[in-house]
Design an enzyme around this catalytic site. Structure first.
Site, PDB file in Angstrom:
ATOM      1  N   TYR A 116     -11.203  10.073 -14.322  1.00 36.04           N
ATOM      2  CA  TYR A 116     -11.690   9.238 -15.460  1.00 36.04           C
ATOM      3  C   TYR A 116     -11.384   9.873 -16.972  1.00 36.04           C
ATOM      4  O   TYR A 116     -10.756   9.276 -17.797  1.00 36.04           O
ATOM      5  CB  TYR A 116     -13.340   9.314 -15.571  1.00 36.04           C
ATOM      6  CG  TYR A 116     -13.885   8.535 -16.576  1.00 36.04           C
ATOM      7  CD1 TYR A 116     -14.202   7.165 -16.663  1.00 36.04           C
ATOM      8  CD2 TYR A 116     -14.463   9.335 -17.712  1.00 36.04           C
ATOM      9  CE1 TYR A 116     -14.595   6.728 -17.774  1.00 36.04           C
ATOM     10  CE2 TYR A 116     -15.178   8.642 -18.614  1.00 36.04           C
ATOM     11  CZ  TYR A 116     -15.180   7.489 -18.978  1.00 36.04           C
ATOM     12  OH  TYR A 116     -15.977   6.816 -19.836  1.00 36.04           O
TER      13      TYR A 116
ATOM     14  N   LYS B 124      -8.711   8.441 -20.078  1.00 32.32           N
ATOM     15  CA  LYS B 124      -9.319   8.149 -21.447  1.00 32.32           C
ATOM     16  C   LYS B 124      -8.292   9.079 -22.243  1.00 32.32           C
ATOM     17  O   LYS B 124      -8.121   8.819 -23.555  1.00 32.32           O
ATOM     18  CB  LYS B 124     -10.587   8.852 -21.593  1.00 32.32           C
ATOM     19  CG  LYS B 124     -11.709   7.850 -20.906  1.00 32.32           C
ATOM     20  CD  LYS B 124     -11.724   6.439 -21.537  1.00 32.32           C
ATOM     21  CE  LYS B 124     -12.854   5.736 -20.862  1.00 32.32           C
ATOM     22  NZ  LYS B 124     -12.826   4.425 -21.693  1.00 32.32           N
TER      23      LYS B 124
ATOM     24  N   SER C 282     -12.834   8.365 -24.889  1.00 30.96           N
ATOM     25  CA  SER C 282     -14.055   9.065 -24.831  1.00 30.96           C
ATOM     26  C   SER C 282     -13.742  10.370 -25.125  1.00 30.96           C
ATOM     27  O   SER C 282     -12.870  10.755 -25.088  1.00 30.96           O
ATOM     28  CB  SER C 282     -14.571   8.867 -23.340  1.00 30.96           C
ATOM     29  OG  SER C 282     -15.455  10.006 -22.826  1.00 30.96           O
TER      30      SER C 282
END
Length: 253
Positions: free
Chosen positions: A156, A160, A143
């Site tokens: 998160y 990534k 991401s």
């Protein structure tokens, strides 16, 4: 014949959003594709949709954090299609939203287990089958949040970022086995996973769109063509790279 004719692909979390768009594109380009999701009804719906387009797909329920589920997916793919050439690791979770110091240990473990650990071990488990076919291609879905980590999505974003490193770390060993490994880093894509960030048409959503040079959020299909390119012979000399699909947003570590 498509550029992926004769190839067999596994795409995780592929019954909706980015995963479904990738599965559809790989199948349109000639691959036989195993789609997966944690829910049987989602698998059935995606398989029906894709088969209605005369695409070669099958499906299975798979929780990528469970080793036995991963093994069942691999074995079903081998049984139905005879081998594995392509792996697209797309599954991810984000159960928390807020300051990073508020993150619980259980939430941290869940994020790292699904977003990072399962990606590595699924790759490791698939590699022998790719090697038996003379090579293959792996794509991790990271991401842009792995580059520009949000204040309220710290764990998160870190998971990534780790996928960018995992991509680099795998190159030396996989290259010896004629397996390429690359990564994509999408920006904000209009999916159910991210709908809290884009679905509201108010000031916050509009302001976010304005910082994107292309002035729009991505669609799942914006990711699919890049993946199809990376796993094809057109990218035969590309490995260890991450392609940012961010509409022009700056992305540097």
């Amino acid at each position: 014949m498509g550029k992926l004719s004769g190839k067999v692909a596994i795409v995780t979390a592929s019954t909706d959003g980015i995963g479904l768009a990738i599965a559809r594109r790989l199948a349109e380009d000639g691959a036989a594709v195993m789609v997966s999701s944690r829910k049987q009804q989602n698998v059935d719906s995606a398989v029906k949709e894709l088969r209605n387009k005369n695409l070669s797909v099958s499906g299975i329920v798979c929780h990528v954090g469970i080793k036995e589920d991963r093994e069942r997916m691999i074995q079903k793919t081998l049984k139905e299609y005879g081998g594995i050439d392509i792996l697209v690791s797309n599954a991810a979770v984000n159960p928390v939203f807020g300051p990073i110091l508020d993150t619980t240990e259980s939430a941290w473990d869940k994020i790292m287990d699904i977003n990072l650990k399962s990606s590595f071990f699924l790759c490791k488990e698939v590699v022998p089958h790719m090697e038996a076919r003379g090579g293959g291609s792996v794509v991790f879905v990271s991401s842009i949040g792995g580059y520009n980590i949000s204040e309220f999505m710290g764990p998160y974003g870190m998971s990534k970022t780790a996928l960018l490193g995992l991509t680099k770390a795998l190159v030396p060993q996989l290259a010896q086995k004629r397996i390429r490994v690359n990564c994509i880093a999408p920006g904000l894509v209009k999916t159910k996973f991210s709908e809290q960030l884009w679905k509201d048409s108010g000031a916050a959503s509009s302001a976010y769109a304005q910082i994107i040079p292309m002035k729009r959020f991505a669609e799942p299909e914006d990711c699919a063509g890049i993946v199809s390119f990376l796993v094809s012979d057109d990218a035969s000399y590309i490995t260890g790279e991450t392609v940012v699909i961010g509409g022009g947003v700056s992305a540097r570590l």
